[in-house]
Design a protein around this motif. Structure first.
Motif, PDB file in Angstrom:
ATOM      1  N   TYR A   3       0.821  -1.216   0.000  1.00 58.12           N
ATOM      2  CA  TYR A   3       0.000   0.000   0.000  1.00 58.12           C
ATOM      3  C   TYR A   3       0.851   1.260   0.000  1.00 58.12           C
ATOM      4  O   TYR A   3       0.604   2.204   0.729  1.00 58.12           O
ATOM      5  CB  TYR A   3      -0.980  -0.004   1.170  1.00 58.12           C
ATOM      6  CG  TYR A   3      -1.948  -1.161   1.127  1.00 58.12           C
ATOM      7  CD1 TYR A   3      -2.691  -1.422  -0.009  1.00 58.12           C
ATOM      8  CD2 TYR A   3      -2.097  -2.004   2.218  1.00 58.12           C
ATOM      9  CE1 TYR A   3      -3.564  -2.500  -0.069  1.00 58.12           C
ATOM     10  CE2 TYR A   3      -2.976  -3.080   2.174  1.00 58.12           C
ATOM     11  CZ  TYR A   3      -3.700  -3.324   1.022  1.00 58.12           C
ATOM     12  OH  TYR A   3      -4.562  -4.383   0.968  1.00 58.12           O
ATOM     13  N   ASP A  35      -7.721  -7.150   1.052  1.00 57.38           N
ATOM     14  CA  ASP A  35      -6.513  -6.954   0.252  1.00 57.38           C
ATOM     15  C   ASP A  35      -6.801  -7.129  -1.236  1.00 57.38           C
ATOM     16  O   ASP A  35      -6.312  -6.361  -2.064  1.00 57.38           O
ATOM     17  CB  ASP A  35      -5.408  -7.915   0.689  1.00 57.38           C
ATOM     18  CG  ASP A  35      -4.837  -7.567   2.044  1.00 57.38           C
ATOM     19  OD1 ASP A  35      -4.823  -6.373   2.404  1.00 57.38           O
ATOM     20  OD2 ASP A  35      -4.385  -8.490   2.756  1.00 57.38           O
ATOM     21  N   MET A  63      -8.624  -4.034  -2.520  1.00 56.66           N
ATOM     22  CA  MET A  63      -7.735  -2.869  -2.555  1.00 56.66           C
ATOM     23  C   MET A  63      -6.712  -2.980  -3.693  1.00 56.66           C
ATOM     24  O   MET A  63      -6.470  -2.002  -4.412  1.00 56.66           O
ATOM     25  CB  MET A  63      -7.010  -2.704  -1.219  1.00 56.66           C
ATOM     26  CG  MET A  63      -7.906  -2.282  -0.073  1.00 56.66           C
ATOM     27  SD  MET A  63      -8.742  -0.711  -0.374  1.00 56.66           S
ATOM     28  CE  MET A  63      -7.366   0.413  -0.351  1.00 56.66           C
TER      29      MET A  63
END
Length: 174
Positions: free
Chosen positions: A59, A135, A138
């Protein structure tokens, strides 16, 4: 036989896979020890001739334990033949796969008191079926924004193994 310490900060395992490939490239000259930065509080770097640290981006950030390790072992890292490489999905694109073109390496060099003499950047891998729902969503969102693979049934490895081999040779020559 000379000894090399191969440290990693990896989330999904591609950084470890890259280090293992490097280990096999170095095996004729170096006894390599692969160590997880997240599993040790301290390592005696003086026991090694060379040190290689590989870290993945998650990220948009390197793990804070990497920076803590560097702070703790800064003097030893500066005194050793030491190198660093970063693994991220952005590096799948030409120009983003070099230290000069990687925003993550630039950020690392601003935040880190250690300025390695050898730095590499490698594309990682997508393992959609292995990710937890949050996850996966995202990463799909990020990949959609950057023109990457979004099919949640796929696993795609972007790592350029020839570049990994070349980096291993440069590390050997330090």
């Amino acid at each position: 036989m000379k000894k090399a310490l191969l440290l990693h900060s990896s989330r999904e395992g591609q950084t470890v896979k890259i280090l293992k490939a490097m280990e096999s490239e170095l095996a004729d000259e170096y006894q390599c020890e692969l160590v997880d930065l997240h599993a040790v509080s301290s390592v005696n770097i003086d026991n090694y001739d060379k040190v290689l640290i590989g870290a993945s981006i998650r990220y948009g950030h390197l793990n804070k334990k990497l920076y803590q390790f560097i702070e703790t072992h800064l003097t030893a890292l500066k005194d050793k033949k030491a190198a660093f490489f970063c693994v991220n999905l952005t590096a799948r694109k030409p120009g983003k796969d070099t230290p000069e073109g990687s925003v993550y390496v630039k950020k690392f060099l601003k935040l880190s008191p250690w300025q390695p003499e050898l730095i590499g950047v490698f594309a990682g891998a997508l393992y959609y079926p292995r990710y937890k729902l949050f996850d996966r969503v995202m990463i799909q969102f990020i990949m959609r924004m950057t023109g990457g693979e979004t099919d949640a049934t796929k696993e795609v490895e972007y790592t350029n193994w020839e570049r990994v081999k070349e980096f291993s040779e440069r590390f050997r020559s330090l």
